[in-house]
Design a protein around this motif. Structure first.
Motif, PDB file in Angstrom:
ATOM      1  N   SER A  38       0.883  -1.007  -0.035  1.00 49.08           N
ATOM      2  CA  SER A  38       0.078   0.164  -0.082  1.00 49.08           C
ATOM      3  C   SER A  38       0.910   1.094   0.088  1.00 49.08           C
ATOM      4  O   SER A  38       1.661   1.439   0.866  1.00 49.08           O
ATOM      5  N   ALA A  39       0.916   2.060  -1.130  1.00 53.63           N
ATOM      6  CA  ALA A  39       2.013   3.205  -1.205  1.00 53.63           C
ATOM      7  C   ALA A  39       1.132   4.132  -2.090  1.00 53.63           C
ATOM      8  O   ALA A  39       0.897   4.112  -3.293  1.00 53.63           O
ATOM      9  N   PRO A  40       0.541   5.110  -1.338  1.00 57.72           N
ATOM     10  CA  PRO A  40      -0.274   6.200  -1.881  1.00 57.72           C
ATOM     11  C   PRO A  40       0.408   7.055  -2.931  1.00 57.72           C
ATOM     12  O   PRO A  40       1.675   7.259  -2.796  1.00 57.72           O
ATOM     13  N   ALA A  44       0.747   1.559  -9.948  1.00 60.30           N
ATOM     14  CA  ALA A  44       0.271   0.398 -10.060  1.00 60.30           C
ATOM     15  C   ALA A  44       1.301  -0.539 -10.672  1.00 60.30           C
ATOM     16  O   ALA A  44       1.446  -1.750 -10.198  1.00 60.30           O
ATOM     17  N   GLY A  45       1.955  -0.430 -11.653  1.00 61.82           N
ATOM     18  CA  GLY A  45       3.158  -0.996 -12.133  1.00 61.82           C
ATOM     19  C   GLY A  45       4.121  -1.279 -11.337  1.00 61.82           C
ATOM     20  O   GLY A  45       4.695  -2.488 -11.201  1.00 61.82           O
ATOM     21  N   ALA A  46       4.336  -0.240 -10.516  1.00 57.17           N
ATOM     22  CA  ALA A  46       5.582  -0.324  -9.629  1.00 57.17           C
ATOM     23  C   ALA A  46       5.253  -1.519  -8.427  1.00 57.17           C
ATOM     24  O   ALA A  46       6.102  -2.271  -8.016  1.00 57.17           O
ATOM     25  N   VAL A  47       3.925  -1.255  -7.906  1.00 52.89           N
ATOM     26  CA  VAL A  47       3.434  -2.048  -6.738  1.00 52.89           C
ATOM     27  C   VAL A  47       3.494  -3.477  -7.458  1.00 52.89           C
ATOM     28  O   VAL A  47       4.037  -4.489  -6.672  1.00 52.89           O
ATOM     29  N   ALA A  48       3.026  -3.645  -8.631  1.00 49.70           N
ATOM     30  CA  ALA A  48       2.924  -5.325  -9.169  1.00 49.70           C
ATOM     31  C   ALA A  48       4.473  -5.806  -9.626  1.00 49.70           C
ATOM     32  O   ALA A  48       4.475  -7.087  -9.173  1.00 49.70           O
ATOM     33  N   MET A  49       5.236  -4.891  -9.739  1.00 51.09           N
ATOM     34  CA  MET A  49       6.759  -5.495  -9.690  1.00 51.09           C
ATOM     35  C   MET A  49       7.309  -5.947  -8.248  1.00 51.09           C
ATOM     36  O   MET A  49       8.124  -6.884  -8.146  1.00 51.09           O
TER      37      MET A  49
END
Length: 148
Positions: A38-40, A44-49
């Motif tokens: 969870s990073a406001p 989304a691509g960075a979170v998925a990585m």
């Protein structure tokens, strides 16, 4: 402090004790997998990585570490960590640490189970610093693989 480094290192420290007997000194491997981020403001691509990719770390646990200071395994991070709480008894782990480093401050909780040759934990890391805040959750497993 790089988030991936912070996940693998706490995992290493969980191998430290058993309900019936102390952990066995020797070669261990821990594997951490980020299961939630969870990073406001983070794309989304960075979170998925970051999610779902196991990271393993192999290390030698000495008999001295087993006997004198199992919590010292946490100190392999970049930066400084101090415990607010460290309980390892009856096959259960319950720990809270505060770490500082290049990314700012991290509050980390670990809950899990262990025996003399394996462990598993649920780690929640809350980062706050100049680049904002982020919460990561990881599942960590470890096992003794043989002698050093």
């Amino acid at each position: 402090m790089h988030p991936a480094t912070l996940i693998a290192i706490p995992a290493a420290s969980l191998l430290l004790a058993s309900a019936a007997a102390p952990p066995r000194a020797g070669q261990w491997i821990s594997t951490a997998t980020i299961v939630d981020v969870s990073a406001p403001g983070m794309p989304a691509g960075a979170v998925a990585m970051m999610k779902g990719k196991p990271r393993s770390h192999s290390y030698c646990l000495t008999q001295k570490q087993v006997e004198e200071a199992p919590e010292e395994m946490f100190r392999q991070t970049e930066g400084q960590c101090q415990y607010k709480k460290f309980d390892m008894a009856g096959g259960k782990l319950d720990s809270v640490a505060v770490c500082t480093g290049g990314m700012g401050k991290m509050d980390m909780t670990m809950t899990g189970t262990y025996d003399a040759t394996s462990y598993q934990s649920h780690n929640v890391m809350r980062f706050s610093g100049p680049q904002g805040s982020m919460t990561m959750t990881a599942h960590v497993t470890g096992k003794r693989t043989g002698n050093c």
